[in-house]
Design an enzyme around this catalytic site. Structure first.
Site, short mmCIF file in Angstrom:
data_model
loop_
_atom_site.label_atom_id
_atom_site.label_comp_id
_atom_site.label_asym_id
_atom_site.label_seq_id
_atom_site.Cartn_x
_atom_site.Cartn_y
_atom_site.Cartn_z
N GLU A 126 5.01 -19.28 51.54
CA GLU A 126 6.36 -19.48 50.39
C GLU A 126 7.01 -20.81 51.33
O GLU A 126 6.70 -21.30 52.64
CB GLU A 126 7.16 -18.61 51.12
N ASP B 264 15.81 -9.76 51.51
CA ASP B 264 15.00 -11.21 51.94
C ASP B 264 15.50 -11.47 53.67
O ASP B 264 16.53 -11.08 53.05
CB ASP B 264 14.21 -11.83 51.24
#
Length: 846
Positions: free
Chosen positions: A529, A329
């Site tokens: 997020e 990520d």
């Protein structure tokens, strides 16, 4: 007096010209437990539907034999499009690019499909340039198309995953994958970072809405369905061809199980629970042939998954038989202890194949190259990683497809946001709605009545689409940014007026004619997020604006239908009590008309469609029930997993008022106010202003037309939680939070609050002032020039100015705050800002 709190590591205190500087100390330790003995038998053995192809493997072997080490390392780099040029791709033989949330071609929010294709062609041409004698390997472009092709203006935006989980319909999920892939292919993108297969177990987590359900069975059913929609059937000739894209199963593994719902936190779990609950979706996604797996930022029992050889190599590649590529990520490798974004052999040795690296990609490339030469990373591990990357590219046909603009439906008009695609999304909205309460059969609504549609979400497509929509956090979007989309008000108006009724729109509940019934649309503001993590599950703690609107309407004897927009179940007992009907609409996307399809009856008074949705997450009875899952002890929800009323139900929901005086409810006495916490708090907008005009930060970047200044997101504690202001020499600009209501801050004076924000100064040549607008001709101002110049190059610090001091020149005007934050900068400067708001004043111990 202005106070600055310096970062950990600064020792002591000093007083300079009335400025008090305090150090901070101490660091919290995450809970951890010793992982139990490894148990590969706990994990599923998976047979991918994609067959082994000896011809592909032979081509991989031939290419590896012809590639230099430099070319191989280049293939292992995936770089953000704002950080590279086509020439970089030529020089470093980069394997992949991505566009992060809100990162668009030319930094243009309104980039057209032609703009996307033009950039994709440039990248492709650079990757196939063999003038240096190297192997031509087509680049692959990845994008977060997580609820439709959500980076593109005019795309079909589907309900977020939590709403799709309520529909409990795998066939629908496959359709959505197919539509998403088609719209991506129009813009030349080959690869989506979807589906998210998190099984969220704590609803405080800011990514709960990216999870289909707390129930692993739903996630298991959906994983394979979405992959087949995106990639096509592995046995078909159309697999990864034509209208399809590469899918990514993410985030492996345990991202939904972190302690306290902490984003990127620590999943303190037995291996049995990790495998049984959190790997459920991977069994079907990998079985359907998903070609990529993205690693989770999180840790498992104290070890970062990005650095876990056991999970990435032994479990994923070994036991689960995955032969595609494993990517990190966003700079996730840099979070491994002992690593930085620019230096991390641990991740590759653990099993990572493709680094998603942002600013530090050149240093990471060089360091990785040297580590292979020194034997820190075995060459065999590099060859395996590159083989996996090449395997995905070969299976996707990238070597044969040619330039992105020449592939299939690339550039075709009439596909993105087409009527057929919107019909799928509209159907998804209908199936996602969950009816929690329907007293006296107030629903469905008589379309011949006079209906008030009110609340801040009533005519707000940006709010109903949520995060990961055009911009990363989903902020800064207006209705005009969704051509072809419909708000909930639009849908109600259309249905009612067709049947002869009338509709009135009002954001605040006012009306010209008393309505027969009011639809109130309210809920969470967009977030993504990190920025969406909560302390408790109480909706609007300490500031019950929506409740006040509901109560006002009820006091006027107007029946109230509440439509609640949220990315998770929240404690809304008071709001439910003030509602005759209550609908959990989640984040329905661009087709708000689907909500009206359910709420408004046909001309004959009968439902046009019945509710089908059931709760994919248990609904809390108190604000503290964040970990509320049937397989955990103490399960006692307000509404159980799977609850959902129908028009045909004899049950109508809660028959008595729900308890409101429960543990965990926030005090109504306000002591703080967040204005910018990772994103601007609604309704505020981030604006850059100079004498020539203004620019709004929408997504990751804004620039003034004069060229005097730019603003882009930057990182403080987590990805994208700060803003970087760059001002050219000789100019004066304002960084402003504007376009909100006038506020009364007398409560803050009474509470002894301070105006505070975090700042990092790289350079300040001339001067800077903190300003607060307090009405016509009224500005509170504090000169920060000496403070900021003195702190240049010293990292992050917190500026805290007691509000009573800041407003001393005109105390009464604190009741008319019109512009709550403005940083005026004159001359060349580079300054990062984060965490703006009112907070208790710093003490000398802080």
């Amino acid at each position: 007096m202005i106070r600055i709190s310096l970062p950990i590591g600064f020792v002591g205190a000093a007083v300079v010209a009335g400025l008090v500087i305090f150090g901070t100390s101490g660091a919290g330790q995450k809970q951890s437990v010793e992982p139990e003995a490894s148990g590969l038998a706990l994990w599923p053995e998976i047979q991918s539907a994609v067959p082994h192809d000896p011809s592909i493997e032979a081509r991989i072997a031939n290419m590896l034999a012809a590639m230099t080490l430099e070319e191989k390392i280049g293939q292992m780099m995936q770089v953000e499009i704002q950080q590279i040029t086509p020439q970089d791709i030529r020089d470093y033989h980069l394997g992949s690019v991505l566009n992060g949330g809100g990162s668009l071609p030319g930094r243009n929010k309104y980039a057209t499909p032609a703009d996307w294709l033009a950039l994709a062609d440039q990248f492709y041409d650079a990757s196939m340039d063999t003038r240096d004698g190297k192997v031509a390997i087509p680049i692959i472009w990845g994008s977060d198309a997580v609820h439709g092709h959500n980076n593109v203006i005019g795309a079909t935006i589907f309900p977020h995953n939590i709403g799709l989980g309520a529909a409990n319909n795998p066939d629908l999920i496959r359709e959505i994958g197919t539509v998403t892939a088609r719209e991506m292919r129009v813009t030349g993108i080959d690869w989506t970072f979807a589906p998210t297969l998190a099984v969220a177990q704590n609803d405080r987590w800011g990514r709960t809405y990216e999870s289909y359900s707390e129930n692993p069975d739903i996630v298991r059913a959906y994983g394979g369905a979405m992959v087949r929609g995106l990639q096509g059937d592995a046995s078909a000739a159309s697999f990864l061809r034509g209208d399809h894209v590469v899918a990514t199963a993410k985030h492996f593994v345990g991202d939904g199980g972190t302690f306290g719902g902490d984003d990127q936190g620590n999943a303190i779990l037995s291996e049995a629970e990790l495998a049984r609950i959190h790997a459920a979706g991977y069994a079907t996604a990998l079985g359907a042939g998903a070609q990529a797996v993205m690693v989770s930022f999180s840790s498992w029992n104290g070890e970062k998954v990005h650095g876990s050889r056991y999970l990435l190599t032994d479990v994923l590649k070994g036991r689960m038989g995955f032969d595609g590529l494993v990517l990190s990520d966003w700079n996730g490798h840099g979070q491994i202890p002992g690593c930085t974004n620019a230096n991390c052999p641990i991740a590759v040795n653990a099993g990572l194949d493709l680094y998603m690296v942002i600013e530090d990609w050149k240093a990471l490339y060089t360091n990785t190259l040297n580590q292979v030469r020194k034997g820190v990373i075995p060459l065999a591990r590099i060859d395996d990683a590159v083989a996996r990357i090449l395997r995905v590219k070969l299976r996707a046909g990238l070597f044969e497809k040619g330039r992105p603009s020449s592939r299939g439906i690339a550039g075709e008009n009439g596909i993105i946001g087409s009527a057929a695609h919107r019909d799928v999304a509209r159907r998804a909205v209908r199936q996602s709605l969950v009816l929690l309460k329907n007293t006296d059969g107030v629903l469905p609504l008589n379309p011949k009545a006079h209906i008030l549609v009110t609340g801040d979400g009533a005519d707000n497509i940006g709010k109903q689409t949520g995060g990961w929509t055009i911009s990363w956090q989903g902020t800064g979007n207006s209705k005009a940014d969704f051509p072809g989309g419909t708000s909930i008000f639009d849908g109600v108006k259309d249905a009612v007026e067709r049947a002869g009724g009338s509709v009135e729109l009002s954001a605040d509940g006012s009306f010209e004619k008393k309505p027969d019934v009011a639809i109130v649309v309210f809920g969470e503001e967009p977030y993504a997020e990190g920025q969406g993590d909560l302390d408790t599950l109480e909706f609007q703690p300490g500031d019950k604006r929506a409740l006040a609107l509901l109560t006002s309407l009820k006091q006027q004897d107007i029946p109230v239908v509440s439509v609640f927009l949220s990315g998770r179940p929240l404690w809304v007992n008071p709001e439910i009590n003030q509602s005759d009907a209550f609908v959990a609409a989640w984040l329905p996307g661009s087709e708000g008309i689907g909500v009206a399809d359910i709420l408004v009856a046909g001309p004959d008074g009968k439902p046009r469609y019945d509710f089908q949705g059931t709760l994919p997450f248990s609904w809390p009875k108190t604000p503290l029930q964040d970990k509320l899952n049937p397989h955990h002890s103490g399960y006692d929800p307000l509404f159980k997993l799977g609850y959902g009323l129908r028009y045909t139900s004899t049950e109508t929901g809660p028959s008595a008022p729900l308890e409101e005086d429960v543990e965990g409810v926030a005090s109504a006495t306000q002591t703080s106010l967040d204005l910018y916490q990772g994103r601007p708090r609604a309704p505020w907008l981030v604006l850059l202003v100079d004498d020539g005009g203004q620019a709004q930060l929408s997504g990751a970047y804004a620039a003034l037309a004069s060229g005097s200044a730019t603003l882009e997101v930057s990182d403080k504690d987590v990805q994208g939680d700060a803003m970087r202001l760059s001002v050219q020499d000789g100019h004066e600009v304002l960084l402003q939070l504007g376009s909100g209501p006038v506020m009364d801050w007398r409560w803050a004076i009474a509470a002894g609050a301070a105006f505070s924000f975090d700042v990092r100064v790289d350079a300040l040549q001339d001067a800077a002032w903190l300003e607060i607008g307090c009405g016509e001709g009224c500005t509170y101002r504090q000169d920060l020039s000496a403070v900021l110049k003195g702190h240049a190059g010293s990292g992050w610090a917190r500026i805290s100015v007691p509000l009573a001091v800041l407003t001393a020149t005109n105390p009464s005007a604190v009741a008319t705050i019109a512009t709550p934050f403005q940083l005026r900068v004159r001359g060349g400067a580079t300054i990062d800002i984060a965490n703006i708001g009112l907070a208790p004043a710093l003490s000398e111990q802080d």
